[in-house]
Scaffold this active site. Structure first.
Site, PDB file in Angstrom:
ATOM      1  N   HIS A  42     -36.627  28.309  66.602  1.00 40.58           N
ATOM      2  CA  HIS A  42     -35.767  29.049  67.525  1.00 40.58           C
ATOM      3  C   HIS A  42     -36.516  30.179  68.236  1.00 40.58           C
ATOM      4  O   HIS A  42     -35.890  31.109  68.725  1.00 40.58           O
ATOM      5  CB  HIS A  42     -34.582  29.675  66.774  1.00 40.58           C
ATOM      6  CG  HIS A  42     -33.493  28.712  66.431  1.00 40.58           C
ATOM      7  ND1 HIS A  42     -33.696  27.589  65.694  1.00 40.58           N
ATOM      8  CD2 HIS A  42     -32.162  28.699  66.745  1.00 40.58           C
ATOM      9  CE1 HIS A  42     -32.553  26.938  65.541  1.00 40.58           C
ATOM     10  NE2 HIS A  42     -31.614  27.576  66.167  1.00 40.58           N
ATOM     11  N   GLU A  84     -27.972  18.005  75.068  1.00 42.50           N
ATOM     12  CA  GLU A  84     -28.812  18.658  76.075  1.00 42.50           C
ATOM     13  C   GLU A  84     -29.367  17.678  77.100  1.00 42.50           C
ATOM     14  O   GLU A  84     -29.379  17.946  78.301  1.00 42.50           O
ATOM     15  CB  GLU A  84     -29.960  19.427  75.409  1.00 42.50           C
ATOM     16  CG  GLU A  84     -29.558  20.770  74.807  1.00 42.50           C
ATOM     17  CD  GLU A  84     -28.929  20.680  73.434  1.00 42.50           C
ATOM     18  OE1 GLU A  84     -28.841  19.562  72.886  1.00 42.50           O
ATOM     19  OE2 GLU A  84     -28.519  21.727  72.888  1.00 42.50           O
TER      20      GLU A  84
HETATM   21  C1  LIG Z   1     -30.144  21.056  69.884  1.00 41.32           C
HETATM   22  C2  LIG Z   1     -29.383  22.281  69.592  1.00 41.32           C
HETATM   23  N1  LIG Z   1     -28.453  22.702  70.479  1.00 41.32           N
HETATM   24  C3  LIG Z   1     -27.737  23.802  70.247  1.00 41.32           C
HETATM   25  C4  LIG Z   1     -27.921  24.532  69.112  1.00 41.32           C
HETATM   26  C5  LIG Z   1     -27.089  25.797  68.845  1.00 41.32           C
HETATM   27  N2  LIG Z   1     -26.122  25.509  67.780  1.00 41.32           N
HETATM   28  C6  LIG Z   1     -26.418  25.784  66.508  1.00 41.32           C
HETATM   29  S1  LIG Z   1     -25.226  25.256  65.475  1.00 41.32           S
HETATM   30  C7  LIG Z   1     -24.273  24.672  66.724  1.00 41.32           C
HETATM   31  C8  LIG Z   1     -22.963  24.018  66.404  1.00 41.32           C
HETATM   32  C9  LIG Z   1     -23.121  22.802  65.525  1.00 41.32           C
HETATM   33  O1  LIG Z   1     -21.901  22.391  65.004  1.00 41.32           O
HETATM   34  P1  LIG Z   1     -21.762  21.262  63.918  1.00 41.32           P
HETATM   35  O2  LIG Z   1     -22.783  20.205  64.157  1.00 41.32           O
HETATM   36  O3  LIG Z   1     -20.361  20.827  63.903  1.00 41.32           O
HETATM   37  O4  LIG Z   1     -22.165  21.948  62.535  1.00 41.32           O
HETATM   38  P2  LIG Z   1     -21.411  23.113  61.752  1.00 41.32           P
HETATM   39  O5  LIG Z   1     -21.954  24.390  62.309  1.00 41.32           O
HETATM   40  O6  LIG Z   1     -19.960  22.944  61.971  1.00 41.32           O
HETATM   41  O7  LIG Z   1     -21.833  22.941  60.344  1.00 41.32           O
HETATM   42  C10 LIG Z   1     -24.896  24.900  67.943  1.00 41.32           C
HETATM   43  C11 LIG Z   1     -24.333  24.558  69.241  1.00 41.32           C
HETATM   44  C12 LIG Z   1     -28.926  24.096  68.227  1.00 41.32           C
HETATM   45  N3  LIG Z   1     -29.233  24.768  67.119  1.00 41.32           N
HETATM   46  N4  LIG Z   1     -29.612  22.965  68.482  1.00 41.32           N
END
Ligand SMILES: Cc1ncc(C[n+]2csc(CCOP(=O)(O)OP(=O)(O)O)c2C)c(N)n1
Ligand SMILES: Cc1ncc(C[n+]2csc(CCOP(=O)(O)OP(=O)(O)O)c2C)c(N)n1
Ligand SMILES: [Mg+2]
Ligand SMILES: [Mg+2]
Lengths: 326, 366, 326, 366
Positions: free
Chosen positions: C129, C60
């Site tokens: 959230h 971000e």
């Molecule tokens: C700072 C932030 N940005 C965006 C999000 C929205 N978001 C939640 S999970 C996610 C994907 C994360 O992927 P990864 O780190 O690979 O974990 P996985 O879901 O594969 O376990 C996003 C973009 C968030 N929760 N926090």
């Protein structure tokens, strides 16, 4: 009473608490070998060693988070930001983590940490080094915010903050560090968080003023006194919890109120307190509450513009005149 | 003649590119260990317990999904299904008082660190009997008395906190180490960089583990992060490792060696474990970003099935015994559902509780 | 009038502006190939290609800053945050850079960027959230903050925001994306930033309500009408610039005001507007201004607690009753 | 017998450690180029102009310091003295419309990119005639029409912005590249990591340059960041370079080659230039964190003196000509001081100007 500089009062507070509790430690940029960018931590490295006085890289988000984690494990970190303008980089740790961890884990962990450092402007440092963040942090549940104006308050409240079992934002001022004042020599001097102090008694108007602005209010009150206006000055000392009771009590006597704070207007401390006053003391008010705060523009560098930008005693007197219909 | 200017492209293009029929893989799995459990110092009972744990995580989540679909609870539900070898192999490799922190995909971690199926399910249901008193829900399972510090919802936000645990352990000289798990998506957060630098500089005993499951929501790893993730350690001179996360024994073997090194030498480690997320990111994910073929390929490496097969192949357990385990777990999970369903919601006053360890203060409670 | 979902109205606005100006582009997490986490950008990749619809990593701070730089060079980025809770990580770029660059360089550069995405709570998503950040950003000079409540407002204001020559924070709501409403079919439909709309005329009390809370206020007004209380509802649509004039005009008629907003109480929109009302319309007020907002606690996950936490029509009616001394 | 527990130490210890009389050096300088200016494609006039520029930067700041001490202006004053070869070598290597952005130590950059001594000095004095109308002061010199986008005061904050310039240049296909300069201290900010990842992933034509001057305020490089800074590029598979920043020709040679590569191939580059800050961090720095011996060693490599010597050695200019240049610059700077002193402060109304490019809005202007 000993006469101490503001910075010395802070250092005493930290020193006493480090002495009292092995789990208290200090970290931040230049806090150790440099003895503090503003010398608040002077001498602590020599006294407590490298384990407990720790220089960090310029990684506000990272070291704030390391502090949060350390606090969850039972340590009591004092994390210094060189100024709260830089703490914006750590906002995620303060707003999304420190203030929320306890609640979202159903009380299974707590975050007894103090984030401290200078707040608001310090002369001609330009737009990115001059913002007051006390109101912003007060907006978020779970954070206590302290912004004292005098060495005595600073010492007693910082000791409370360090012992507090939850997250405290403790704000200071580069321009007040050298300010001298009498400080209680009471052993283990503690001022409870959340108690305002009536610093000048008066009959005609209540002035609520925090931090650096307290001194502006004091100047204004002295001038007003010569004009026969007797102002009562309340220094909340703690922004949150805010001691509304003391303010309302005063207004029931004076029926008029001016709030002086160092934030920009929109949603600053003044608007919160002003709102609460009209709600709680509507029938006691003889005039609308007025505020004196920064204008809604960034801090300019140029000296005359900066002087225009920062609230001064004249602004306070004008606001008092307005509530007194003078 | 002027060359026709090519249109700029920023992010690498995903499935839209023509891949000539080859299965497009978001991650390549390194080989699993060839060692048998005894060589790794695990008893027969240990591996049975590992299977037990993995199966519990699997069934717990399958039921949770069902309950979600039945409308028993709301919010997000991120399933760990497919990744259970990582939580299980790790927890068996660590001491019980080593710290663990993870992201929102946290059910498996909670269960293996002692949250009961009941406490877990009740948390999902938002009940007062949940592990986090219903305050946290799916994303914030925790059992801090067992050194499981919970799941966190801000991607990357818990990374420095994990570093902070290691800081505290070093400060206290308590011989504990800290482990911090996060997704491939979190690798792109600045917090990681700041924490790695300080960890290496300050010699913090922490294992930072990327559970690279191929995707960050709908974005394949190679579309959001450059190079090989484990190689990020190079820039910091940090020790690193890469291994297969679909085999609990492999995870155990590697995490054990790493934990020993970290504990002995008070150093950080950066680890990439390759795995695969079988389900969508959360419950509302159409999953158009991956092919059915890819999913199928990884399902063939299923960590729970693999462990079951291992028990049979090595004659550690007979089919009958395995059936018994599965039945017991099945019952436990069903009982947990019943428990969750019948448990009371928190009292209204609970809204204002758990904000403060010290003096509570609610501003303008009106 | 076409009937569109909120998300469709937003998409139309973006689409029209991308069509109109080659320098407009969209970036954010999952905005391109996934078609948007909440489908606001659905179809834009197909239409405008990979150059102008860009998936970002979860960085971000980084991509907000890349947006700021691109804007300084004359592009017009629309930067989507998956929610504004995650934008806290980008606060340094928004607060310390986007809002200040122009001033501190003496007008030599400007930052025509839109930061947009869902704000505030969206059901049981827990403490990290669910926070409303509109008031927080409004605190800082140089930022405009928009938080519309209906598809028509959303379309007209988003188009204005994209054309605006300075930084705009544009806030939406996951829970409103599916909301349907009539949207003007006027070619190039623009609603100027900073104009409130009286959405229900009434004589007895003024209710100021923004974003998702507008719909709560509407429900309350409908119930109050049955009780013979005729509420006027003003939707500011823009948090900053705030259209105080429209509010004051209404209060001069009704003499009573309730503000409903989705922020926590301390220094939220309600306190700012409440403060200004008492100052500007003191003599017209027959009762103190009341606010309905979130309590000063984090968002709980558990359904009954969450329902208690979020303001509802009942809370609004109680506040109206208070200002009407009913 | 129990081993006595050693006290934990986190941050590496600085000067307090006993160094056995050896000069404690915060950075090691790589050797300067052996090539002569003609081999580098620079004319005699070019190198004279380079000297001219470096001398201007030096004298401008020395006078500024004097004026600060005389109380002519307040705020911070961070001097670039000792680092002038970097600004100068770089600007001669770039095209005039390539973008430059830097941190608060920005006077040298402003001057070499066309801010006149008058505009610069007036900015320091906070006068309306300053390059930023007196709004920015020392930390925010800028001349955007010359593609110098200014100095920034949040350490690391301008790094993604520099990436954004590159993004725009690629988007617009205008053939310009972007360069972003920052201190060794900024290397520890998460923004760097996020920006490097996206830059490499998106192939942004940007040169990220660390001016490693040995210290971040009072903290030596090796006390705040691990390993060799330029090696951070490894984790991203990014091209990198390390070179001497006390010699303008070395900077020119390297930056030229890098700029060509970046422009040609639309790729990012991560560069560490070693240099040394002769003065304190700002004006109020007691400098106890370094030894006099260290400072003296680096002063022997003074970039301005070195260039002067080069002009003489290579017979590009005679002492008399050099004296004439120096005198002219001396006069220019004195005139700039006079200009700044006599210029008007901004009018009170200026407080509310320059906030908005579009419709201005000031909330509650009362
Ligand atoms: C700072 C932030 N940005 C965006 C999000 C929205 N978001 C939640 S999970 C996610 C994907 C994360 O992927 P990864 O780190 O690979 O974990 P996985 O879901 O594969 O376990 C996003 C973009 C968030 N929760 N926090
Ligand atoms: C985010 C942030 N944190 C802290 C500071 C205070 N500060 C200003 S300059 C500085 C040191 C930076 O050192 P370096 O990046 O090496 O640059 P140099 O001063 O050597 O040119 C610090 C800590 C700041 N301005 N911004
Ligand atoms: Mg993933
Ligand atoms: Mg430096």
């Amino acid at each position: 009473m000993a006469v101490l500089q503001f910075r010395e009062a802070l250092k005493e507070a930290i020193d006493e608490e480090m002495d009292r509790d092995e789990n208290v430690f200090v970290m931040g940029e230049e806090v150790a070998e440099y003895n503090g960018a503003y010398k608040v931590t002077e001498g602590l490295l020599d006294k407590y060693g490298f384990k407990r006085v720790i220089d960090t890289p310029i990684s506000e988000l990272g070291f704030a988070g390391i502090g949060v984690g350390a606090a969850m494990k039972g340590l009591r970190p004092i994390v210094e930001f060189m100024t709260f303008n830089f703490a914006v980089l750590a906002a995620d740790q303060i707003i999304n983590h420190a203030s929320k961890v306890r609640y979202m884990l159903g009380g299974q962990a707590s975050v007894p940490i103090v984030f401290r450092g200078p707040n608001a402007s310090a002369g001609q440092l330009g737009a990115t080094h001059s913002v007051a963040y006390d109101s912003m942090y007060a907006h978020f549940p779970g954070l206590s915010v302290i912004y004292p104006s005098e060495p005595d308050d600073a010492k007693g409240l910082l000791k409370s903050a360090i012992r507090n079992d939850d997250t405290v934002i403790f704000m200071e001022s580069e321009q007040m560090y050298g300010l001298k004042g009498e400080v209680s020599e009471e052993k283990d001097y503690i001022i409870p968080i959340g108690k305002a102090k009536v610093k000048r008694e008066g009959e005609d108007v209540t002035i609520v003023a925090t931090g650096k602005m307290y001194h502006i209010a004091k100047q204004a009150a002295e001038q007003l006194a010569k004009d026969g206006v007797d102002a009562e000055i309340i220094d909340p000392r703690t922004i949150k919890p805010f001691d509304l009771e003391t303010v309302i009590k005063s207004i029931k006597k004076t029926h008029r109120c001016v709030i002086v704070d160092e934030a920009h207007p929109f949603g600053g401390l003044a608007s919160e307190v002003g709102f609460l006053i009209q709600r709680e003391a509507f029938d006691y008010l003889d005039a609308p509450v007025q505020r004196v705060c920064l204008p809604d523009v960034c801090a300019p560098f140029s000296k005359p513009l900066f002087d225009l930008w920062l609230p001064d005693a004249k602004n306070v007197i004008e606001a008092v005149n307005a509530v007194m219909y003078r | 003649m002027a060359k026709k200017k090519q249109e700029a492209v920023f992010t690498p293009i995903g499935l839209n590119k023509n891949n000539n029929g080859k299965v497009d893989k978001s991650v390549e799995l390194p080989p699993a260990t060839k060692k048998k459990h005894k060589e790794l110092g695990l008893s027969d009972d240990d591996v049975i317990a590992m299977f037990d744990q993995m199966y519990l995580q699997r069934r717990f989540e399958e039921r949770a999904m069902q309950m979600y679909q039945k409308g028993k609870f709301g919010g997000f539900l991120h399933l760990y299904i497919g990744q259970e070898a990582i939580s299980t192999g790790t927890v068996f490799a660590l001491n019980d008082d080593d710290d663990i922190i993870t992201a929102y995909r946290d059910h498996g971690w909670g269960l293996v660190r002692g949250i009961s199926a009941k406490e877990g399910m009740a948390e999902l249901f938002g009940k007062a009997t949940g592990c986090s008193k219903g305050k946290g829900g799916s994303m914030h399972f925790a059992k801090t008395e067992n050194h499981f510090w919970g799941g966190y919802g801000i991607v990357g936000g818990h990374i420095p906190i994990g570093g902070g645990f290691a800081f505290a352990n070093k400060y206290l000289g308590n011989g504990q180490i800290s482990t911090c798990f996060f997704g491939d998506g979190a690798v792109d957060q600045g917090a990681l960089h700041e924490t790695l630098n300080m960890s290496q500089l300050w010699k913090l005993p922490c294992v930072y583990v990327v559970e690279n499951n191929g995707y960050s929501m709908g974005t394949a790893s190679n579309r959001h992060t450059v190079g090989e993730i484990h190689e990020r350690a190079k820039g910091y001179g940090m020790k690193s490792a890469l291994f297969n996360g679909m085999d609990a024994l492999t995870v155990y073997e590697n995490m054990k060696a790493i934990a020993d090194d970290v504990r002995e030498n008070s150093i950080p480690y950066f680890v990439e474990i390759r795995t695969y997320r079988y389900r969508g990111h959360s419950m509302s994910d159409p999953q158009k970003y991956r092919t059915k073929e890819e999913l199928e390929q990884y399902q063939k490496t299923d960590p729970v099935e693999r462990m079951k097969q291992y028990l049979l192949d090595e004659k550690i357990a007979k089919q009958k015994e395995i059936d018994a385990i599965q039945e017991r777990i099945e019952e436990d999970v069903l009982e947990a559902v019943k428990f969750a369903d019948e448990s009371p919601f928190p009292e209204p006053d609970a809204l204002y509780e758990d904000m403060f360890a010290g003096t509570p203060f609610i501003h303008d409670k009106k």
